[in-house]
Design a protein around this motif. Structure first.
Motif, PDB file in Angstrom:
ATOM      1  N   ARG A  49       0.843  -1.203   0.000  1.00  0.00           N
ATOM      2  CA  ARG A  49       0.000   0.000   0.000  1.00  0.00           C
ATOM      3  C   ARG A  49       0.881   1.257   0.000  1.00  0.00           C
ATOM      4  N   ALA A 383       0.700   3.905   3.257  1.00  0.00           N
ATOM      5  CA  ALA A 383      -0.680   4.201   3.665  1.00  0.00           C
ATOM      6  C   ALA A 383      -1.352   2.912   4.118  1.00  0.00           C
ATOM      7  N   HIS A 388      -6.263   4.904   7.402  1.00  0.00           N
ATOM      8  CA  HIS A 388      -6.318   4.987   5.947  1.00  0.00           C
ATOM      9  C   HIS A 388      -7.501   4.205   5.382  1.00  0.00           C
ATOM     10  N   TRP A 391      -8.622   1.712   0.301  1.00  0.00           N
ATOM     11  CA  TRP A 391      -8.561   2.822  -0.654  1.00  0.00           C
ATOM     12  C   TRP A 391      -8.056   2.329  -1.997  1.00  0.00           C
ATOM     13  N   PRO A 394      -4.634   6.793  -4.782  1.00  0.00           N
ATOM     14  CA  PRO A 394      -3.475   7.222  -3.985  1.00  0.00           C
ATOM     15  C   PRO A 394      -3.443   8.718  -3.709  1.00  0.00           C
ATOM     16  N   VAL A 397      -5.882   9.384  -0.774  1.00  0.00           N
ATOM     17  CA  VAL A 397      -5.437   8.919   0.537  1.00  0.00           C
ATOM     18  C   VAL A 397      -4.315   9.803   1.076  1.00  0.00           C
ATOM     19  N   TYR A 400      -6.418  13.221   2.122  1.00  0.00           N
ATOM     20  CA  TYR A 400      -7.508  13.181   3.091  1.00  0.00           C
ATOM     21  C   TYR A 400      -7.193  12.414   4.366  1.00  0.00           C
ATOM     22  N   THR A 401      -6.248  11.478   4.315  1.00  0.00           N
ATOM     23  CA  THR A 401      -5.905  10.744   5.539  1.00  0.00           C
ATOM     24  C   THR A 401      -4.402  10.698   5.801  1.00  0.00           C
ATOM     25  N   GLY A 402      -3.610  11.353   4.966  1.00  0.00           N
ATOM     26  CA  GLY A 402      -2.163  11.322   5.134  1.00  0.00           C
ATOM     27  C   GLY A 402      -1.677  12.225   6.251  1.00  0.00           C
ATOM     28  N   ASP A 406       3.254   8.993   7.992  1.00  0.00           N
ATOM     29  CA  ASP A 406       3.200   8.020   6.900  1.00  0.00           C
ATOM     30  C   ASP A 406       4.464   8.031   6.045  1.00  0.00           C
TER      31      ASP A 406
END
Length: 424
Positions: A49, A383, A388, A391, A394, A397, A400-402, A406
């Protein structure tokens, strides 16, 4: 040739290889490919991932203010300056290596968060030392003021003499000049500094349309800044009755070599001027929100064709230096303000934080995207955490969630500068 392979490679915003790899030698990207890299390469592999992408760019920062974190945390703009920044700078100045320690804190925090290029503005050179220590790229902007000087001529003579020394002091490190703001740098000082930069072919950085106080100063001839200048007796060194953007345009300042931070108070007419002159706006959303300056009309700027990049500003105004948060905040706040998602995607955020930032600093031909011939400035993200979730996009991710946590690998000019858990 060395290579890094990942489940996904974001070559530039909107261009993704899944899977893919980047090969480089002597600090330069030689090949970008899809699928598996050739067996003869020395390959470092990400996990299932993983995401490989260009290093992030903070196009506006003040590294040496790292020691002023949490000054006047709950204050608005003017109170933050008067009660936080000014006494904070005096305090740090009394501490041996105070600014250097702050600059190193800032540079390392940015490095660990995947930032490989920084536009750093300050009066002193500690930020340059910090970037050289961490191995990050940078463009240093020497700040110029003048509003507290007794007269422009004397200040300019002393300032130009000091600027003459910069090339020797910086030893080849890229630099430009930063007339600090339209209200801290009088018209003649501003014009002379910009004229020098253009003769030398250097970038120009400034703060522009940042606060309501600045707007009131120029447009309405009132407010705290106006009263301070009136007491100083230097109002004749400025022009009034227009917005700060229109003021700099009238002075012949604006252009594609100008990197203007903030733009929060920009009007519709200002946006037209910025687009027409090719001036860069560096959007620093977290700083603007924390200081209650407002929401920069970035959606309208992008619609109009204004050049926009992202910056972190300083730890003194944001609390932390996190370009993942700046990307996310840009998207969320601009969508809320514009009440639409079109043109305000994760892909746009990545573009502003990579390609656009490098271009704003005059290094668009050197870095900012993953393509053959550019510097091997890359970051590897894993990720694979609970937050995360599942997903398949890329870019989404990352935005919005990084988080900086990471980032497992940071490479600048082909050299590993950070590996999760340690500095290279």
């Amino acid at each position: 040739m060395d290579a890094i392979a990942a489940a996904h490679v974001i070559c530039k915003a909107g261009s993704v290889l899944s899977p893919g790899w980047v090969g480089f030698e002597n600090g330069v990207i030689r090949e970008v490919g899809s699928g598996e890299p050739p067996a003869e390469l020395n390959v470092e592999r990400g996990g299932p991932r993983s995401i490989l992408m260009p290093g992030l760019v903070s196009a506006h920062a003040h590294l040496a203010l790292g020691g002023l974190r949490h000054v006047a945390d709950d204050a608005g703009f003017m109170e933050w300056i008067l009660r936080g920044i000014l006494p904070g700078i005096e305090r740090v100045n009394r501490v041996e290596n105070g600014f250097l320690d702050g600059a190193l804190q800032s540079a390392r925090e940015l490095l660990e968060g995947g930032v490989t290029l920084v536009g750093d503005s300050f009066l002193r050179l500690e930020g340059v030392f910090a970037l050289r220590t961490t191995g990050q790229k940078g463009v240093f902007f020497q700040e110029v003021f003048g509003s507290l000087a007794d007269d422009d001529a004397t200040y300019l003579e002393e300032t130009m003499s000091a600027l003459d020394q910069l090339p020797d002091q910086l030893g080849g490190f890229p630099f430009g000049y930063s007339p600090h703001t339209p209200w801290t740098c009088p018209a003649e000082v501003f014009r002379a500094t910009v004229a020098r930069a253009r003769v030398e072919g250097r970038r120009i950085s400034t703060h522009l349309a940042e606060s309501e106080e600045e707007h009131r100063f120029f447009v309405e001839r009132r407010g705290h800044l106006y009263e301070m200048s009136e007491r100083k007796g230097n109002l004749d060194r400025y022009r009034f009755g227009m917005t700060p953007v229109a003021y700099l345009d009238q002075l012949g300042i604006l252009g594609p070599d100008v990197v203007a931070a903030h733009g929060v108070q920009a009007t519709a007419d200002d946006i037209e001027i910025l687009a027409g002159t090719g001036t860069w706006i560096v959007h620093c959303p977290t700083s603007n929100l924390k200081l209650a300056e407002g929401i920069a009309p970035v959606a309208a700027m992008l619609d109009a064709g204004v050049n926009v990049a992202l910056g972190t500003d300083s730890a003194a105004s944001t609390g932390k230096l996190d370009l993942f948060e700046e990307m996310r905040t840009f998207v969320h706040v601009q969508r809320g303000a514009a009440r639409r998602t079109e043109g305000l995607s994760a892909s746009v955020a990545i573009d502003l934080a990579t390609r656009a930032g490098a271009a704003a600093l005059g290094l668009g031909d050197v870095t900012g995207t993953l393509e053959a011939g550019k510097a091997a400035d890359v970051i590897l993200i894993e990720a694979d955490r609970r937050r995360h979730g599942p997903w398949d996009d890329p870019e989404a991710v990352v935005v919005y969630t990084g988080t900086p946590d990471d980032v497992v690998l940071v490479v600048v000019d082909g050299a590993v500068r950070h590996r999760r858990g340690s500095l290279a």
